[in-house]
Design a protein around this motif. Structure first.
Motif, PDB file in Angstrom:
ATOM      1  N   MET A 129       0.836  -1.205   0.000  1.00 40.44           N
ATOM      2  CA  MET A 129       0.000   0.000   0.000  1.00 40.44           C
ATOM      3  C   MET A 129       0.860   1.240   0.000  1.00 40.44           C
ATOM      4  O   MET A 129       1.901   1.291   0.627  1.00 40.44           O
ATOM      5  CB  MET A 129      -0.874   0.016   1.258  1.00 40.44           C
ATOM      6  N   GLY A 136       1.379  14.069   6.732  1.00 37.89           N
ATOM      7  CA  GLY A 136       1.513  13.599   5.356  1.00 37.89           C
ATOM      8  C   GLY A 136       2.309  12.306   5.280  1.00 37.89           C
ATOM      9  O   GLY A 136       1.931  11.373   4.572  1.00 37.89           O
ATOM     10  N   TYR A 137       3.397  12.238   6.038  1.00 35.79           N
ATOM     11  CA  TYR A 137       4.226  11.028   6.017  1.00 35.79           C
ATOM     12  C   TYR A 137       3.435   9.798   6.419  1.00 35.79           C
ATOM     13  O   TYR A 137       3.669   8.712   5.922  1.00 35.79           O
ATOM     14  CB  TYR A 137       5.406  11.165   6.990  1.00 35.79           C
ATOM     15  N   ARG A 192      -4.613  13.535   6.573  1.00 38.57           N
ATOM     16  CA  ARG A 192      -4.826  14.777   5.823  1.00 38.57           C
ATOM     17  C   ARG A 192      -4.539  15.997   6.692  1.00 38.57           C
ATOM     18  O   ARG A 192      -4.773  15.964   7.902  1.00 38.57           O
ATOM     19  CB  ARG A 192      -6.274  14.839   5.326  1.00 38.57           C
ATOM     20  N   PRO A 193      -4.093  17.090   6.074  1.00 39.41           N
ATOM     21  CA  PRO A 193      -3.812  18.309   6.849  1.00 39.41           C
ATOM     22  C   PRO A 193      -5.049  18.831   7.584  1.00 39.41           C
ATOM     23  O   PRO A 193      -4.933  19.416   8.652  1.00 39.41           O
ATOM     24  CB  PRO A 193      -3.363  19.315   5.792  1.00 39.41           C
ATOM     25  N   VAL A 198       1.280   5.402   0.717  1.00 35.62           N
ATOM     26  CA  VAL A 198       0.722   6.457   1.565  1.00 35.62           C
ATOM     27  C   VAL A 198      -0.244   7.262   0.708  1.00 35.62           C
ATOM     28  O   VAL A 198       0.128   7.760  -0.355  1.00 35.62           O
ATOM     29  CB  VAL A 198       1.862   7.337   2.097  1.00 35.62           C
ATOM     30  N   GLU A 199      -1.478   7.344   1.159  1.00 40.60           N
ATOM     31  CA  GLU A 199      -2.477   7.975   0.298  1.00 40.60           C
ATOM     32  C   GLU A 199      -2.298   9.479   0.131  1.00 40.60           C
ATOM     33  O   GLU A 199      -2.499  10.036  -0.923  1.00 40.60           O
ATOM     34  CB  GLU A 199      -3.896   7.748   0.838  1.00 40.60           C
ATOM     35  N   TYR A 200      -1.939  10.107   1.228  1.00 43.51           N
ATOM     36  CA  TYR A 200      -1.903  11.568   1.174  1.00 43.51           C
ATOM     37  C   TYR A 200      -0.481  12.056   1.364  1.00 43.51           C
ATOM     38  O   TYR A 200      -0.004  12.168   2.473  1.00 43.51           O
ATOM     39  CB  TYR A 200      -2.810  12.164   2.248  1.00 43.51           C
ATOM     40  N   ALA A 201       0.176  12.273   0.251  1.00 45.84           N
ATOM     41  CA  ALA A 201       1.538  12.781   0.319  1.00 45.84           C
ATOM     42  C   ALA A 201       1.477  14.210   0.838  1.00 45.84           C
ATOM     43  O   ALA A 201       0.455  14.887   0.698  1.00 45.84           O
ATOM     44  CB  ALA A 201       2.165  12.741  -1.062  1.00 45.84           C
ATOM     45  N   PRO A 202       2.561  14.684   1.451  1.00 53.50           N
ATOM     46  CA  PRO A 202       2.538  16.074   1.916  1.00 53.50           C
ATOM     47  C   PRO A 202       2.268  17.032   0.757  1.00 53.50           C
ATOM     48  O   PRO A 202       2.846  16.898  -0.316  1.00 53.50           O
ATOM     49  CB  PRO A 202       3.940  16.267   2.498  1.00 53.50           C
ATOM     50  N   ARG A 218      -1.554   5.704  13.301  1.00 51.94           N
ATOM     51  CA  ARG A 218      -0.746   6.573  12.444  1.00 51.94           C
ATOM     52  C   ARG A 218      -0.332   7.839  13.194  1.00 51.94           C
ATOM     53  O   ARG A 218       0.773   8.348  12.999  1.00 51.94           O
ATOM     54  CB  ARG A 218      -1.528   6.964  11.190  1.00 51.94           C
ATOM     55  N   GLN A 263      -1.743  -2.361   6.103  1.00 49.63           N
ATOM     56  CA  GLN A 263      -1.468  -0.974   5.730  1.00 49.63           C
ATOM     57  C   GLN A 263      -0.424  -0.353   6.647  1.00 49.63           C
ATOM     58  O   GLN A 263       0.513   0.303   6.185  1.00 49.63           O
ATOM     59  CB  GLN A 263      -2.740  -0.130   5.829  1.00 49.63           C
ATOM     60  N   PRO A 296      -4.640  24.769   7.054  1.00 48.83           N
ATOM     61  CA  PRO A 296      -6.041  24.965   7.429  1.00 48.83           C
ATOM     62  C   PRO A 296      -6.136  25.880   8.642  1.00 48.83           C
ATOM     63  O   PRO A 296      -5.227  25.879   9.471  1.00 48.83           O
ATOM     64  CB  PRO A 296      -6.500  23.553   7.767  1.00 48.83           C
ATOM     65  N   LEU A 331       3.298   0.924   5.845  1.00 47.14           N
ATOM     66  CA  LEU A 331       3.684   2.299   6.176  1.00 47.14           C
ATOM     67  C   LEU A 331       5.006   2.296   6.938  1.00 47.14           C
ATOM     68  O   LEU A 331       5.930   3.052   6.624  1.00 47.14           O
ATOM     69  CB  LEU A 331       2.581   2.964   7.008  1.00 47.14           C
ATOM     70  N   GLY A 355       0.168   9.430   6.202  1.00 51.75           N
ATOM     71  CA  GLY A 355      -1.066   9.225   5.452  1.00 51.75           C
ATOM     72  C   GLY A 355      -2.298   9.830   6.089  1.00 51.75           C
ATOM     73  O   GLY A 355      -3.398   9.300   5.946  1.00 51.75           O
TER      74      GLY A 355
END
Lengths: 299, 329
Positions: A1, B147-148, B152-153, A3-7, B170, B200, A13, B204, B150
């Motif tokens: 798998m 981000g590293y 979201r900001p 990492v879905e959300y790369a930096p 995570r 997963q 925000p 990671l 996985g």
């Protein structure tokens, strides 16, 4: 798998505006559902309002002596009658609320402050620190509270402030016990280990991570303890060790009314009722708080 | 006994004769009546960039070893050299500074995060304690860390209870990464997760290892997971190391009867393949009074008289395979 959300380079925000999601709202909703607790809460709020507004709502000066109108039964002019010196009982009762409340809050603050620190130290460090603190607490707990405060007040001399100190001191072991127990539970949780392995010092761990997570039992205990403190202070004043004349303290008024139980029963009745309802209010409100805050009763 | 193959690798963590005995208090005076010998005189080395797994059943001392290395519990005796410095000889404040190099990921993602702190507070505190990033740049760094792993900001201001178990884990990983550690101890890091999430998180961990040149001490009871992630595997039984070898050698050619029994318990996804299971009789003996000689002799199918009296030493079978058993000597 992968990492879905790369930096990403997207803008930061904004900080969330709702800081405490759910937690306090759930607590409030649970408390609202508990009718009895709401009644208790109303009584407490009612008395706090009286304490704050006493000078505005009192019909006359609580210290004004009027020997012509002494020992008058309740009437349109004096709703709760007058005492043996002709002072308006209602006004004295309203001003007395301030005394009782401040005795309650100050002594619970003293008890909670020292109790929490002792409990945290004893629970967190364990070993000989715990042994010493626990033994001292055991000794304090072995005394009946009222006896202990009697001893303290007679040593320090009778005054309302010394009553606060005495009642505060005998509340220390109760808080220390509860805090120690909760600290023992919380310090074993993994997030405390996690913070430790980040390199946090003991002060940070104790006050930033353990203390906020043991607040619930402390809040409940403080509310219940207010009732006990007010009752004990009234008891000490009744015995002549607390508030000195002419202070309109409820216990002292009750004691004064005792001499006229047959000729003017309302003199003892109204302060007695005030003490009873306020103590009852704090107790059932404390019960409701415990039910709402207790994590074991989580939905 | 540094062999040729091992001497090429640089040791990161060297554990020598580590003992962790927990006192049992008893009697009216609370005297120490006995000890639980959770970890009893073990030595091993972790090399830079590798993943060493510790396996064994519950109570064999694998988690205790991890906690002892981190000094979350103070070990009874022994030494732990991290890049040549003995962690156990350090003062409390020296150790606090060292902690940034050694991080830990815990088993229970629901207990390892303070429920009253948001993600940004949790990670921000990690950055603040060791002052790794100046205060003004922390929020950016936190988002980078998310981000590293996985996340979201926009999840930065959420609280732990708003995340699933895998997501929480995570966050725990991000917290460890925040310190830019060299060694991460994963204490049953995926045991509490669903199987699909386990995969997963394992992947990671693997990709982070490549990215940041991390070294892992991976503690687990799940041999499937261990096989997936490890370079070398150490098998523990009742506070002792019974076998330590590179993964292939251990799984293909297990030497210790206990290792053989453990491996035979891995289910094979092929029903037609008949597999011989080694069933161990009896319970694990108490670590308060462990058996004399080889600790495994009470349950070992091949036990000899010698095993009851003589403690087998860890001996090299070949370059990368060491075993503590009288049978192989």
């Amino acid at each position: 798998m992968k990492v879905e959300y790369a930096p990403t380079n997207q803008a930061l925000p904004p900080k969330a505006t709702t800081a405490r999601p759910g937690r306090w709202r759930t607590f409030y909703r649970k408390l609202r559902k508990n009718k009895l607790a709401m009644v208790g809460g109303c009584i407490v709020v009612f008395y706090i309002a009286i304490a704050l507004l006493a000078p505005l709502i009192a019909p006359s000066d609580p210290y004004a002596i009027d020997l012509v109108n002494k020992l008058k039964p309740p009437s349109a002019e004096h709703w709760m009658g007058t005492d043996d010196k002709g002072r308006d009982v209602l006004s004295r009762l309203l001003y007395g609320t301030r005394l009782s409340m401040s005795v309650g809050f100050v002594s619970v603050f003293i008890g909670a402050f020292f109790g929490i620190i002792l409990g945290l130290l004893s629970g967190y460090y364990g070993k000989w620190v715990d042994t010493i603190i626990s033994r001292v607490i055991d000794v304090l707990l072995a005394f009946p509270g009222i006896l202990l405060s009697l001893a303290i007040v007679s040593a320090l001399g009778p005054s309302l402030f010394n009553v606060m100190v005495a009642v505060g001191v005998f509340s220390i072991p109760v808080f220390a016990r509860i805090v120690r127990g909760s600290t023992l539970t919380v310090k074993k949780l993994e997030y405390i280990d996690a913070i430790r392995s980040l390199g946090a010092n003991d002060f940070t761990i104790i006050f930033k991570h353990i203390f906020p997570n043991i607040l619930s039992p402390i809040i409940v205990q403080a509310t219940m303890r207010l009732a006990t403190a007010i009752l004990s202070a009234a008891g000490l004043s009744f015995l002549g060790l607390g508030a000195q004349p002419p202070l309109p303290e409820w216990g002292a008024m009750l004691s004064n009314g005792r001499d006229f139980l047959f000729t003017a029963p309302y003199l003892a009745m109204f302060p007695g009722l005030a003490i009873a309802t306020l103590v009852l209010g704090f107790n059932i409100f404390g019960d409701g708080l415990r039910d709402a805050l207790d994590p074991r009763m989580k939905q | 006994m540094i062999t040729q193959a091992e001497s090429k690798k640089k040791p990161l963590l060297k554990v020598n004769n580590l003992k962790q005995h927990f006192p049992i208090k008893g009697g009216i005076f609370g005297r120490t009546v006995n000890h639980v010998k959770a970890v009893d005189d073990i030595s091993f080395t972790i090399y830079e960039g590798e993943t060493l797994s510790i396996v064994g059943e519950s109570g064999c001392g694998k988690s205790t070893t991890g906690r002892a290395i981190l000094r979350l519990d103070e070990p009874t005796s022994g030494s732990v050299f991290f890049e040549g410095q003995d962690l156990l000889a350090m003062s409390k404040s020296q150790m606090r500074n060292m902690r940034k190099h050694l991080q830990v990921i815990f088993q229970d993602p629901f207990a390892s995060l303070n429920p009253r702190q948001s993600v940004s507070q949790i990670l921000g505190e990690a950055l603040a304690i060791q002052n790794i990033v100046p205060a003004g740049k922390r929020r950016e760094r936190i988002i980078e860390l998310l981000g590293y792993v996985g996340l979201r900001p926009d999840q930065i201001d959420r609280f732990p209870h708003e995340f699933s178990g895998g997501q929480r884990q995570r966050i725990g990983i991000a917290r460890a990464l925040a310190m830019q550690p060299k060694l991460i101890i994963c204490d049953e890091a995926v045991s509490a997760l669903d199987v699909s999430i386990q995969a997963q998180v394992l992947n990671l961990l693997k990709s982070l290892q490549r990215q940041f040149k991390l070294t892992y001490l991976f503690i687990s009871h799940d041999l499937g997971v261990v096989r997936h992630i490890s370079d070398r595997v150490m098998v523990m039984y009742l506070g002792k190391v019974v076998e330590i070898a590179d993964k292939k050698s251990l799984f293909d050619n297990p030497q210790h009867p206990y290792t053989q029994a453990l491996l035979s318990a891995i289910p094979v996804p092929d029903a037609s393949k008949k597999q011989e299971r080694i069933i161990l009789r009896g319970d694990v003996p108490s670590p308060i009074n462990p058996p004399t000689g080889c600790r495994f002799h009470t349950r070992c199918p091949h036990a000899m008289d010698r095993c009851k009296t003589e403690i087998p030493a860890l001996t090299s079978l070949h370059d990368t395979h060491q075993v503590a058993c009288h049978l192989v000597q």
